[in-house]
Design a protein around this motif. Structure first.
Motif, short mmCIF file in Angstrom:
data_model
loop_
_atom_site.label_atom_id
_atom_site.label_comp_id
_atom_site.label_asym_id
_atom_site.label_seq_id
_atom_site.Cartn_x
_atom_site.Cartn_y
_atom_site.Cartn_z
N ILE A 292 -5.59 5.13 28.49
CA ILE A 292 -7.00 5.45 28.78
C ILE A 292 -7.12 6.17 30.13
O ILE A 292 -7.87 7.14 30.26
N VAL A 293 -6.32 5.72 31.12
CA VAL A 293 -6.36 6.37 32.43
C VAL A 293 -5.89 7.82 32.31
O VAL A 293 -6.52 8.75 32.85
N CYS B 169 -14.40 6.52 18.87
CA CYS B 169 -13.28 6.02 18.08
C CYS B 169 -12.16 5.51 18.98
O CYS B 169 -11.54 4.48 18.69
N THR B 170 -11.88 6.23 20.07
CA THR B 170 -10.83 5.77 20.98
C THR B 170 -11.21 4.42 21.58
O THR B 170 -10.40 3.48 21.61
N SER B 171 -12.46 4.32 22.03
CA SER B 171 -12.93 3.07 22.61
C SER B 171 -12.82 1.93 21.59
O SER B 171 -12.35 0.83 21.90
N SER B 172 -13.22 2.21 20.36
CA SER B 172 -13.20 1.17 19.34
C SER B 172 -11.77 0.81 18.96
O SER B 172 -11.48 -0.35 18.64
N PHE B 173 -10.88 1.80 18.96
CA PHE B 173 -9.48 1.51 18.68
C PHE B 173 -8.98 0.42 19.63
O PHE B 173 -8.40 -0.58 19.20
N PHE B 174 -9.25 0.61 20.92
CA PHE B 174 -8.72 -0.35 21.89
C PHE B 174 -9.48 -1.67 21.85
O PHE B 174 -8.92 -2.73 22.15
N VAL C 84 -12.12 -2.31 29.66
CA VAL C 84 -11.78 -0.91 29.96
C VAL C 84 -12.20 -0.01 28.81
O VAL C 84 -12.72 1.10 29.01
N SER C 85 -12.00 -0.48 27.58
CA SER C 85 -12.38 0.35 26.43
C SER C 85 -13.90 0.56 26.40
O SER C 85 -14.37 1.63 26.04
N GLY D 169 -1.29 -3.14 29.53
CA GLY D 169 -0.82 -2.11 30.45
C GLY D 169 -0.65 -0.76 29.77
O GLY D 169 -1.13 0.27 30.27
N VAL D 170 0.00 -0.77 28.60
CA VAL D 170 0.23 0.49 27.89
C VAL D 170 -1.10 1.12 27.48
O VAL D 170 -1.33 2.32 27.65
#
Ligand SMILES: Nc1ncnc2c1ncn2[C@@H]1O[C@H](COP(=O)(O)OP(=O)(O)OP(=O)(O)O)[C@@H](O)[C@H]1O
Ligand SMILES: [Mg+2]
Lengths: 279, 378
Positions: free
Chosen positions: B212-213, B250-255, B59-60, B206-207
């Motif tokens: 992301i959703v 950065c958000t994608s990499s965080f997850f 998903v990330s 889930g969290v």
């Protein structure tokens, strides 16, 4: 005399050896509708691209309400190739990315329609409000800015109603007929709350009826939103109908400026237009 | 079929969304109940834990590749950073001497709570993404794929370098940190009274996926999609390209980092050399099979992918004899051949993946429309 909004000073845009815009100076004043016309390849779109920060001018200066938004002079290899005048008059180097120009309240549309193709009509207009977002990344992502989101949605719906697209709001943008796509592009630009609007061939691909409607539409939004408009257009009926003043570009250089009546009787303009096939 | 001003409302919970939430809640309840009643050695739980881990990473990746239109191939690298961050900060102090046996117990002599370390895993991955993004995100997007691929390779080599072994344990395993099994609640005799080793990874994923959703459906999500559809137009609408690409990256990499921490917990040990480019390609495949631009698709295909590769196709690797007839082809390695053929077929014949760009609520909406009973709006 009303206040100056957009001011171009000796703007030259040279791509390699091609001088697309050659020493163009022009002014657009508060509340005016000004047209920029000229044969195909004259450099009109390039003028828009320089104004909106897509290209840095090779030489010259652009100001918006007295503030310099672009200024440059030829450097490096371009210095030797430079083919226009006014060298050394623009020593500063001022650049703004297109998004910053838009945030200075100048929005544009594109000659070849560039809608967000996977998004609905509604979202196309809504996303243009993103630049005004106050909430930060996290509260936006967590939907904690519900009031702001609601206001953005309400303003979007209002705008769609004004441009007459409220019934199409859930359609995918690119599924609309051509004329409505052009309208949507204008709505999207208006959604950024501009005071200056640049329209690149808004009537291209429209039938005569749609073109006539467009002319009324441009006047209407100009009055309603207090806009100043600069438009590029090939349709002479539209241009002569709505323009306060007209600039004529040929091979990158301005060859005339004046009211519609003056332009229609200008021998240089007639030659330039008769030199190429009349549309 | 709109009449009036439906879209103006901030989306309330419509029936399809409600149904989706109920379905997801049921899945969680089912996972919890199954874990209590089935033997914990069942292959099912291996698949569920690993599936949940890969679902988050897929998903990330989809957030970046599918929703922002940025093609990054650094997933394994960011997972590596996440896995190491988690492991380094959670190995109990008492165990450090045996883990870092060649490095006198290592540099760090404290350990953090598990969830803090998981969050830190994401933060470090995002930090690295920021540093790569600064020079690269200004360039055309093709460079991002090359730069992130290179980054993943380099980071894998660096983490095995023995000069920084005090931190990373060189090319040796990091182990003895808390794993998914440590979430099980035990009584004084050490017997498990409540199995949570599957539910916890489900909850973490889930969290994260929920975030992301929500992000995708927010103003920032719309800006990301605008950039994906037409960069030039997005920029002309006042969207700062560099800033928004950086946010998405950065958000994608965080997850991905959080996913790396989960992978560490799943695998019980961490070693840099296992975070290969092949791992990134596997994740990319999950995204493609699920549907580029569908979160639901990425989640479903991750579980299917893991189930196929770890479980359902296992029998292909074993020689079998039916009524004295030796079934041809079944031998060690055949599973991978079949697996590859299935993947090729999916990629060739289902270009849009399982879900296309649809999400779970869309499925419920479509069903209702087909029934012709649609009362409200979709
Ligand atoms: N990025 C570029 N690189 C090289 N040449 C360019 C570039 N952009 C424009 N040109 C050239 O500049 C000249 C002017 O192009 P421009 O698009 O501004 O014309 P136009 O007046 O808008 O024409 P039309 O009426 O066809 O839209 C053309 O010769 C074109 O090939
Ligand atoms: Mg043009």
């Amino acid at each position: 005399m009303s206040e100056n909004v957009l001011h171009l000073e000796n703007v030259t845009m040279q791509f390699g050896g091609v001088v697309a815009v050659n020493d163009v100076s022009m002014d657009v004043n508060e509340g005016e509708i000004v047209a920029l016309i000229g044969p195909n390849g004259a450099g009109k779109t390039t003028v828009f691209n320089v104004i909106t920060g897509v290209y840095a001018p090779t030489n010259g200066r652009v100001s918006l309400r007295g503030r310099v938004i672009a200024e440059d002079h030829p450097r490096g290899k371009m210095r030797k190739m430079y083919a226009a005048g006014h060298l050394g008059e623009y020593p500063r180097s001022v650049n703004n990315t297109p998004d910053r120009i838009t945030r200075l309240n100048m929005a544009r549309t594109f000659q070849n329609i560039r809608l967000f193709k996977s998004m609905t009509v509604f979202d196309n207009v809504l996303v243009a409000k993103h630049m005004h977002l106050k909430a930060n990344f996290f509260s936006t992502a967590l939907h904690l800015n519900a009031r702001e989101e609601r206001r953005m949605r309400e303003e979007t719906m209002e705008l769609l109603r004004i441009v007459g697209l409220e019934n199409e709001c859930d359609e995918i943008a690119t599924s609309l007929p051509y004329g409505q796509q052009r309208r949507l592009e204008i709505a999207r630009a208006l959604s950024t709350n501009p005071s200056m609007l640049l329209l690149d061939e808004p009537a291209a691909g429209m039938n005569p009826q749609e073109t006539e409607d467009l002319s009324a539409f441009i006047r209407e939004i100009k009055d309603r939103f207090g806009l100043t408009v600069l438009l590029i257009e090939h349709d002479m009926n539209l241009v002569m109908d709505i323009s306060d003043r007209i600039y004529v570009l040929n091979f990158g250089a301005l060859i005339a400026e004046g009211t519609p009546a003056e332009i229609q009787s200008n021998p240089d303009v007639i030659t330039a237009y008769l030199g190429v096939a009349e549309e | 079929m709109t009449n009036g001003k439906p879209a103006v409302r901030v989306k309330k919970l419509d029936r399809a969304t409600l149904l989706t939430i109920i379905v997801i809640a049921l899945v969680y309840v089912l996972a919890f109940v199954l874990e209590q009643v089935m033997p914990s050695t069942s292959m099912l739980f291996t698949v569920l834990k690993k599936g949940a881990t890969y679902a988050l990473v897929a998903v990330s990746m989809n957030l970046l590749n599918g929703f922002t239109g940025l093609f990054s191939l650094g997933q394994a690298g960011f997972m590596l950073i996440g896995a190491y961050t988690y492991a380094i900060f959670t190995i109990p102090v008492a165990q450090r001497l045996s883990v870092y046996q060649y490095y006198d117990g290592g540099l760090i002599q404290f350990s953090l709570p598990v969830l803090v370390a998981v969050a830190l895993a994401g933060v470090f991955a995002a930090l690295f993404a920021f540093l790569i993004g600064l020079p690269v995100l200004r360039l055309k997007s093709d460079y991002l794929a090359i730069a992130t691929l290179g980054f993943a390779e380099i980071i894998r080599a660096i983490f095995q370098w023995d000069k920084i072994g005090l931190l990373t344990n060189g090319s040796n395993l990091l182990r003895l940190f808390p794993t998914f099994n440590d979430f099980n609640i035990r009584n004084a005799q050490g017997e498990v009274v409540l199995h949570l080793s599957t539910l916890v990874p489900f909850l973490i994923t889930g969290v994260c996926v929920a975030f992301i959703v929500l992000l995708i459906n927010s103003s920032f999500g719309r800006a990301f999609k605008a950039i994906r559809d037409d960069e030039t137009a997005a920029e002309a609408m006042g969207i700062n390209l560099a800033r928004h690409k950086m946010l998405a990256f950065c958000t994608s990499s965080f997850f991905a980092g959080v996913g790396g921490a989960m992978l560490a917990m799943y695998a019980n040990s961490v070693q840099a050399k296992s975070f290969t480019t092949a791992m990134t390609y596997e994740i990319l495949l999950m995204v493609v099979i699920g549907g580029i631009g569908s979160i639901t698709g990425s989640v479903m295909s991750s579980f299917l992918f893991v189930a196929c590769s770890e479980w359902w196709l296992r029998f292909l690797d074993q020689e079998q004899v039916w009524n004295g007839w030796k079934v041809p082809l079944l031998r060690n390695g055949f599973r991978l051949v079949v697996f590859s053929v299935i993947i090729m077929a999916v990629v060739l014949f289902f270009r849009k993946g399982i879900m296309g760009t649809q999400e779970l609520p869309d499925l419920f909406r479509k069903r209702r429309k087909l029934n012709g009973k649609e009362g409200g709006r979709s």
